[in-house]
Design a protein around this motif. Structure first.
Motif, PDB file in Angstrom:
ATOM      1  N   LEU A  36       0.826  -1.201   0.000  1.00  0.00           N
ATOM      2  CA  LEU A  36       0.000   0.000   0.000  1.00  0.00           C
ATOM      3  C   LEU A  36       0.867   1.261   0.000  1.00  0.00           C
ATOM      4  CD1 LEU A  36      -2.932   0.882   0.031  1.00  0.00           C
ATOM      5  CD2 LEU A  36      -2.910   0.676   2.510  1.00  0.00           C
ATOM      6  N   ALA A  37       1.974   1.227   0.719  1.00  0.00           N
ATOM      7  CA  ALA A  37       2.867   2.391   0.798  1.00  0.00           C
ATOM      8  C   ALA A  37       3.752   2.531  -0.443  1.00  0.00           C
ATOM      9  CB  ALA A  37       3.743   2.282   2.042  1.00  0.00           C
ATOM     10  N   ARG A  38       4.274   1.428  -0.956  1.00  0.00           N
ATOM     11  CA  ARG A  38       5.247   1.487  -2.059  1.00  0.00           C
ATOM     12  C   ARG A  38       4.615   1.510  -3.447  1.00  0.00           C
ATOM     13  NH1 ARG A  38      10.272  -2.330  -1.509  1.00  0.00           N
ATOM     14  NH2 ARG A  38      10.822  -1.063  -3.311  1.00  0.00           N
ATOM     15  N   TRP A  39       3.507   0.795  -3.616  1.00  0.00           N
ATOM     16  CA  TRP A  39       2.895   0.669  -4.941  1.00  0.00           C
ATOM     17  C   TRP A  39       1.379   0.924  -4.878  1.00  0.00           C
ATOM     18  CZ3 TRP A  39       6.023  -3.479  -3.089  1.00  0.00           C
ATOM     19  CH2 TRP A  39       7.328  -3.460  -3.581  1.00  0.00           C
ATOM     20  N   PRO A  40       0.960   2.095  -4.413  1.00  0.00           N
ATOM     21  CA  PRO A  40      -0.484   2.347  -4.264  1.00  0.00           C
ATOM     22  C   PRO A  40      -1.251   2.275  -5.583  1.00  0.00           C
ATOM     23  CG  PRO A  40       0.769   4.388  -4.028  1.00  0.00           C
ATOM     24  CD  PRO A  40       1.772   3.263  -4.054  1.00  0.00           C
ATOM     25  N   ASP A  41      -0.601   2.587  -6.705  1.00  0.00           N
ATOM     26  CA  ASP A  41      -1.271   2.508  -8.006  1.00  0.00           C
ATOM     27  C   ASP A  41      -1.621   1.074  -8.392  1.00  0.00           C
ATOM     28  OD1 ASP A  41      -1.036   5.237  -8.296  1.00  0.00           O
ATOM     29  OD2 ASP A  41       0.703   5.135  -9.635  1.00  0.00           O
ATOM     30  N   TYR A  42      -0.995   0.115  -7.732  1.00  0.00           N
ATOM     31  CA  TYR A  42      -1.165  -1.303  -8.068  1.00  0.00           C
ATOM     32  C   TYR A  42      -2.053  -2.055  -7.078  1.00  0.00           C
ATOM     33  CZ  TYR A  42       2.315  -1.001 -11.753  1.00  0.00           C
ATOM     34  OH  TYR A  42       2.984  -0.693 -12.912  1.00  0.00           O
ATOM     35  N   PHE A  43      -2.733  -1.335  -6.216  1.00  0.00           N
ATOM     36  CA  PHE A  43      -3.540  -1.963  -5.165  1.00  0.00           C
ATOM     37  C   PHE A  43      -4.947  -1.381  -5.244  1.00  0.00           C
ATOM     38  CE2 PHE A  43      -2.523  -3.628  -0.588  1.00  0.00           C
ATOM     39  CZ  PHE A  43      -3.566  -4.519  -0.666  1.00  0.00           C
ATOM     40  N   HIS A  44      -5.906  -2.199  -5.705  1.00  0.00           N
ATOM     41  CA  HIS A  44      -7.289  -1.745  -5.887  1.00  0.00           C
ATOM     42  C   HIS A  44      -8.281  -2.718  -5.276  1.00  0.00           C
ATOM     43  CE1 HIS A  44      -5.299   0.768  -8.891  1.00  0.00           C
ATOM     44  NE2 HIS A  44      -6.340   1.568  -8.759  1.00  0.00           N
ATOM     45  N   VAL A  45      -9.427  -2.177  -4.923  1.00  0.00           N
ATOM     46  CA  VAL A  45     -10.503  -2.977  -4.351  1.00  0.00           C
ATOM     47  C   VAL A  45     -11.765  -2.749  -5.175  1.00  0.00           C
ATOM     48  CG1 VAL A  45     -11.167  -1.171  -2.690  1.00  0.00           C
ATOM     49  CG2 VAL A  45     -11.727  -3.550  -2.208  1.00  0.00           C
ATOM     50  N   ALA A  46     -12.554  -3.808  -5.298  1.00  0.00           N
ATOM     51  CA  ALA A  46     -13.856  -3.710  -5.955  1.00  0.00           C
ATOM     52  C   ALA A  46     -14.929  -3.816  -4.881  1.00  0.00           C
ATOM     53  CB  ALA A  46     -14.020  -4.827  -6.979  1.00  0.00           C
ATOM     54  N   GLU A  47     -15.871  -2.892  -4.915  1.00  0.00           N
ATOM     55  CA  GLU A  47     -16.940  -2.856  -3.913  1.00  0.00           C
ATOM     56  C   GLU A  47     -18.309  -2.971  -4.560  1.00  0.00           C
ATOM     57  OE1 GLU A  47     -15.448  -0.015  -0.313  1.00  0.00           O
ATOM     58  OE2 GLU A  47     -16.239   0.976  -2.091  1.00  0.00           O
ATOM     59  N   ALA A  48     -19.187  -3.668  -3.862  1.00  0.00           N
ATOM     60  CA  ALA A  48     -20.594  -3.754  -4.239  1.00  0.00           C
ATOM     61  C   ALA A  48     -21.336  -2.622  -3.528  1.00  0.00           C
ATOM     62  CB  ALA A  48     -21.155  -5.111  -3.809  1.00  0.00           C
ATOM     63  N   ILE A  57      -7.055  -6.520  -6.090  1.00  0.00           N
ATOM     64  CA  ILE A  57      -5.812  -6.866  -6.775  1.00  0.00           C
ATOM     65  C   ILE A  57      -4.692  -6.095  -6.106  1.00  0.00           C
ATOM     66  CG2 ILE A  57      -5.993  -5.085  -8.577  1.00  0.00           C
ATOM     67  CD1 ILE A  57      -4.849  -7.315 -10.506  1.00  0.00           C
ATOM     68  N   MET A  58      -3.579  -6.776  -5.942  1.00  0.00           N
ATOM     69  CA  MET A  58      -2.409  -6.175  -5.308  1.00  0.00           C
ATOM     70  C   MET A  58      -1.205  -6.531  -6.170  1.00  0.00           C
ATOM     71  SD  MET A  58      -0.949  -6.910  -1.460  1.00  0.00           S
ATOM     72  CE  MET A  58      -0.660  -8.644  -1.686  1.00  0.00           C
ATOM     73  N   GLY A  59      -0.397  -5.549  -6.516  1.00  0.00           N
ATOM     74  CA  GLY A  59       0.763  -5.819  -7.342  1.00  0.00           C
ATOM     75  C   GLY A  59       1.838  -4.780  -7.144  1.00  0.00           C
ATOM     76  N   LYS A  60       2.802  -4.830  -8.034  1.00  0.00           N
ATOM     77  CA  LYS A  60       3.930  -3.900  -7.959  1.00  0.00           C
ATOM     78  C   LYS A  60       4.587  -3.820  -9.323  1.00  0.00           C
ATOM     79  CE  LYS A  60       6.961  -7.586  -6.241  1.00  0.00           C
ATOM     80  NZ  LYS A  60       7.864  -7.970  -5.150  1.00  0.00           N
ATOM     81  N   GLU A  66      15.009  -4.712 -19.837  1.00  0.00           N
ATOM     82  CA  GLU A  66      13.903  -5.425 -20.471  1.00  0.00           C
ATOM     83  C   GLU A  66      13.162  -6.343 -19.503  1.00  0.00           C
ATOM     84  OE1 GLU A  66      15.238  -7.295 -24.077  1.00  0.00           O
ATOM     85  OE2 GLU A  66      15.482  -5.366 -25.092  1.00  0.00           O
ATOM     86  N   SER A  67      13.622  -6.409 -18.261  1.00  0.00           N
ATOM     87  CA  SER A  67      12.913  -7.158 -17.215  1.00  0.00           C
ATOM     88  C   SER A  67      11.994  -6.255 -16.392  1.00  0.00           C
ATOM     89  CB  SER A  67      13.908  -7.864 -16.293  1.00  0.00           C
ATOM     90  OG  SER A  67      14.549  -8.903 -16.987  1.00  0.00           O
ATOM     91  N   TRP A  68      11.909  -4.972 -16.751  1.00  0.00           N
ATOM     92  CA  TRP A  68      11.013  -4.030 -16.064  1.00  0.00           C
ATOM     93  C   TRP A  68       9.581  -4.484 -16.327  1.00  0.00           C
ATOM     94  CZ3 TRP A  68      10.998  -0.679 -12.366  1.00  0.00           C
ATOM     95  CH2 TRP A  68      10.045   0.334 -12.299  1.00  0.00           C
ATOM     96  N   HIS A  69       8.853  -4.806 -15.254  1.00  0.00           N
ATOM     97  CA  HIS A  69       7.525  -5.399 -15.450  1.00  0.00           C
ATOM     98  C   HIS A  69       6.584  -5.125 -14.286  1.00  0.00           C
ATOM     99  CE1 HIS A  69       9.581  -8.400 -12.943  1.00  0.00           C
ATOM    100  NE2 HIS A  69       8.377  -8.827 -12.593  1.00  0.00           N
ATOM    101  N   GLY A  70       5.303  -5.249 -14.590  1.00  0.00           N
ATOM    102  CA  GLY A  70       4.279  -5.237 -13.559  1.00  0.00           C
ATOM    103  C   GLY A  70       4.138  -6.659 -13.033  1.00  0.00           C
ATOM    104  N   HIS A  71       3.841  -6.771 -11.761  1.00  0.00           N
ATOM    105  CA  HIS A  71       3.687  -8.096 -11.147  1.00  0.00           C
ATOM    106  C   HIS A  71       2.382  -8.147 -10.371  1.00  0.00           C
ATOM    107  CE1 HIS A  71       4.596 -11.853  -9.159  1.00  0.00           C
ATOM    108  NE2 HIS A  71       4.300 -11.273  -8.005  1.00  0.00           N
ATOM    109  N   VAL A  72       1.590  -9.179 -10.615  1.00  0.00           N
ATOM    110  CA  VAL A  72       0.355  -9.411  -9.868  1.00  0.00           C
ATOM    111  C   VAL A  72       0.716 -10.270  -8.669  1.00  0.00           C
ATOM    112  CG1 VAL A  72      -1.973 -10.386  -9.909  1.00  0.00           C
ATOM    113  CG2 VAL A  72      -1.023  -9.319 -11.978  1.00  0.00           C
ATOM    114  N   THR A  73       0.686  -9.697  -7.487  1.00  0.00           N
ATOM    115  CA  THR A  73       0.991 -10.442  -6.271  1.00  0.00           C
ATOM    116  C   THR A  73      -0.218 -11.234  -5.820  1.00  0.00           C
ATOM    117  OG1 THR A  73       2.575  -8.736  -5.652  1.00  0.00           O
ATOM    118  CG2 THR A  73       1.837 -10.218  -3.898  1.00  0.00           C
TER     119      THR A  73
END
Length: 174
Positions: A36-48, A57-60, A66-73
């Motif tokens: 949440l502190a380091r990669w806030p753009d990669y941490f989202h919640v879906a609400e009803a 979803i939580m990632g970084k 060429e190994s620069w990538h997004g990761h789905v944790t």
């Protein structure tokens, strides 16, 4: 109507029920706080409606060159909200951030080799099995490292499969 927004600290107290699935990796509170502190753009919640947590979803973003990538944790959806393409929406959001904002070459994730429904879903989202990681989960179950090339990887080099399985100590961590 579903609302997807950035995850916030208060959500840490509300999302435990979504993690009850035996295939969902659960982490300690400090792990979630770090993301949440380091990669806030990669941490989202879906609400009803009524602010009920449907999934998250939580990632970084990590790597170099060429190994620069997004990761789905972690990506998970509560059982009562599955089969509504919510995981797809969350995945697309992380992919867009990785591609358009962070200019990553690919997005990767790890999935239990036995989790056939998840593997099929990722394949429908154009992920391919890049390599098998022996005993990745708790030293017992193999994991599949799946990848999806993004627009920066014009030649799709990042998704050329590795022929032999690897062990967790062979993984590159940044």
């Amino acid at each position: 109507m579903t609302t997807i927004r950035r995850f916030c600290c208060n959500d840490l107290l509300r999302f435990a029920s979504v993690n009850l699935d035996h295939l969902t990796e659960t982490f300690n509170m400090s792990f979630y706080m770090t993301y949440l502190a380091r990669w806030p753009d990669y941490f989202h919640v879906a609400e009803a409606p009524g602010n009920r947590v449907m999934g998250y979803i939580m990632g970084k973003v990590e790597g170099q060159g060429e190994s620069w990538h997004g990761h789905v944790t972690a990506v998970t959806v509560a059982p009562e909200y599955r089969r509504q393409q919510l995981a797809k929406k969350l995945m697309n959001l992380l992919e867009d951030i990785s591609d358009k904002i962070d200019k990553a070459y690919f997005v990767d994730l790890f999935v239990r080799a036995s989790n056939t429904p998840a593997i099929k879903m990722y394949e429908k989202l154009d992920y391919v099995v890049y390599r098998r990681v022996l005993r990745y989960y708790s030293g017992e179950e193999d994991g599949l490292d799946m990848r999806k090339a993004l627009s920066r990887d014009v030649e799709k080099k990042s998704i050329i499969p590795v022929k032999r399985p690897i062990t967790p100590d062979e993984l590159e961590y940044d």
